[in-house]
Structure formats: C-alpha cells, structure tokens
Design a protein around this motif. Structure first.
Motif, PDB file in Angstrom:
ATOM      1  N   VAL A  25       0.879  -1.238  -0.052  1.00  0.00           N
ATOM      2  CA  VAL A  25      -0.036   0.028   0.087  1.00  0.00           C
ATOM      3  C   VAL A  25       0.939   1.313  -0.065  1.00  0.00           C
ATOM      4  O   VAL A  25       0.420   2.179  -0.775  1.00  0.00           O
ATOM      5  N   VAL A  26       2.021   1.285   0.637  1.00  0.00           N
ATOM      6  CA  VAL A  26       2.689   2.317   0.926  1.00  0.00           C
ATOM      7  C   VAL A  26       3.272   2.697  -0.322  1.00  0.00           C
ATOM      8  O   VAL A  26       3.224   4.179  -0.863  1.00  0.00           O
ATOM      9  N   PRO A  27       4.159   2.105  -1.093  1.00  0.00           N
ATOM     10  CA  PRO A  27       4.578   2.403  -2.349  1.00  0.00           C
ATOM     11  C   PRO A  27       3.512   2.942  -3.310  1.00  0.00           C
ATOM     12  O   PRO A  27       3.696   3.938  -3.960  1.00  0.00           O
ATOM     13  N   ILE A  32       0.688   7.449  -6.083  1.00  0.00           N
ATOM     14  CA  ILE A  32      -0.365   8.413  -6.355  1.00  0.00           C
ATOM     15  C   ILE A  32       0.092   9.850  -5.856  1.00  0.00           C
ATOM     16  O   ILE A  32      -0.516  10.735  -6.454  1.00  0.00           O
ATOM     17  N   ILE A  33       0.708   9.926  -4.777  1.00  0.00           N
ATOM     18  CA  ILE A  33       0.980  11.203  -4.416  1.00  0.00           C
ATOM     19  C   ILE A  33       1.934  11.969  -5.258  1.00  0.00           C
ATOM     20  O   ILE A  33       1.833  12.900  -5.612  1.00  0.00           O
ATOM     21  N   VAL A  80       3.669   6.570  11.102  1.00  0.00           N
ATOM     22  CA  VAL A  80       4.508   6.928  10.281  1.00  0.00           C
ATOM     23  C   VAL A  80       3.956   7.441   8.815  1.00  0.00           C
ATOM     24  O   VAL A  80       4.313   8.479   8.502  1.00  0.00           O
ATOM     25  N   ILE A  81       2.928   6.820   8.448  1.00  0.00           N
ATOM     26  CA  ILE A  81       1.963   7.285   7.468  1.00  0.00           C
ATOM     27  C   ILE A  81       1.320   8.685   7.489  1.00  0.00           C
ATOM     28  O   ILE A  81       1.461   9.607   7.009  1.00  0.00           O
TER      29      ILE A  81
END
Length: 189
Positions: A25-27, A32-33, A80-81
């Motif tokens: 999910v993070v990558p 997307i960001i 962190v997120i």
C-alpha cells in the motif's frame, strides 16, 4: 512429536500480515502522491523535491522509537503514515511559495530565502501542532497506553525533525535542483 506443529499467532501473526499489506500500500500511495504533486506543480523536479521530505519525517520517527526503546508495531506504522502526510504538506507549502516568488520575478536565491521565511510559521504550526498534540499520548503510562505510545512517539519525533529539515534542507535542495535553470534565466536578461 508427530501430529503437532508450532504456529505463531496473535499479535505477531497480525503484525506480519499488516507489514505485508503496508509493503504494497505505501509504495502505491507514494506513486499516487507523486502523480498528484506532478499535476499540482507541472514539474517532476518539484514533485520529487516534495517527496524528498518523506525521509525528513522518517528520521525523527525512527529515532524516537530507538531512543524510547519502543518496538515497531502497526500503531507505529500508522504514525509513520500520518507523519508523512504532514511532512508532504509542509513541502508543498514551501515549494508552492518559492514558485510564486520566482514567477513574480525574484531571483532563485531571493525566492528561496523569502519562501522559507514566509512559510516558516505555517510549517511550524502544522508540524509542532501535531507533535505537541500527541506529546501527552507519547508520555502516557496508564491503561491502554501501550497501543497509543508507538503512534504518538513516531509522530512527535517525526514532526520535530520534519519541521527543522523542511525549513533548512528543502530550500537548499530546491536551490541545487533549480540552480542551472536560474543561471539560464540570468543569461537571458
């Protein structure tokens, strides 16, 4: 013995599942960001500069876990997120303001200095507000504090380093990244 097996379950099993999910999910979220930042700035260089704020927040978050001897958990991952989101916001604020000053005709160095000066208060308010708001949770010792401490400690540590590094390191990175373009502009005039 036969017909017996050992299986890790409970919190450890949940942590492994969540780590695998976050690794996917993070990558994807960062891509997307990056796309959203590119559409905002119409510049891959500026979008990547804003994403450069991500390690600024991670440094403090990881350091706060190490210094307080707190183990990484799902709660810390959520911290962190959320810290990354605030750090990216600070980067967007700073880069946007510098770009406005450059479009108004200021030189690269003047735009960077004035942008950092003008955005200092909003960036400090966003980062320190999050850090101060979660400080009681980071220091809590009561019932249920074990679940909230990792998140709060990551956010407090991450916001403190993010504030400093966004205001000090990001302007330097911006100037280095745009230095050649600044020379070309001066030669045209």
């Amino acid at each position: 013995p036969e017909r017996y097996r050992m299986e890790w379950a409970g919190q450890y099993d949940q942590l492994k599942d969540e780590q695998q999910r976050l690794a996917k999910v993070v990558p994807i979220s960062l891509l997307i960001i990056l796309f959203l930042l590119y559409t905002t700035f119409n510049s891959l260089k500026n979008a990547l500069l804003v994403l450069a704020t991500v390690p600024f927040a991670l440094v403090g978050g990881v350091l706060s876990l190490v210094l307080t001897d707190t183990h990484f958990s799902i709660s810390a991952a959520v911290g962190v997120i959320s810290t990354l989101g605030v750090a990216i916001l600070g980067g967007v604020l700073l880069i946007s303001r510098i770009e406005e000053f450059r479009q108004a005709g200021l030189s690269l160095r003047e735009a960077v200095r004035k942008g950092a000066d003008v955005q200092m208060r909003p960036i400090l308010m966003a980062t320190l507000g999050a850090a101060i708001g979660l400080l009681p949770a980071a220091l809590a010792t009561g019932i249920g504090s074990q679940a909230q401490k990792p998140l709060a400690r990551v956010v407090v540590g991450g916001m403190l380093t993010a504030a400093f590094l966004i205001l000090v390191v990001l302007p330097v990175l911006y100037e280095l990244a745009h230095y050649r373009a600044g020379i070309d502009e001066q030669e045209k005039h």
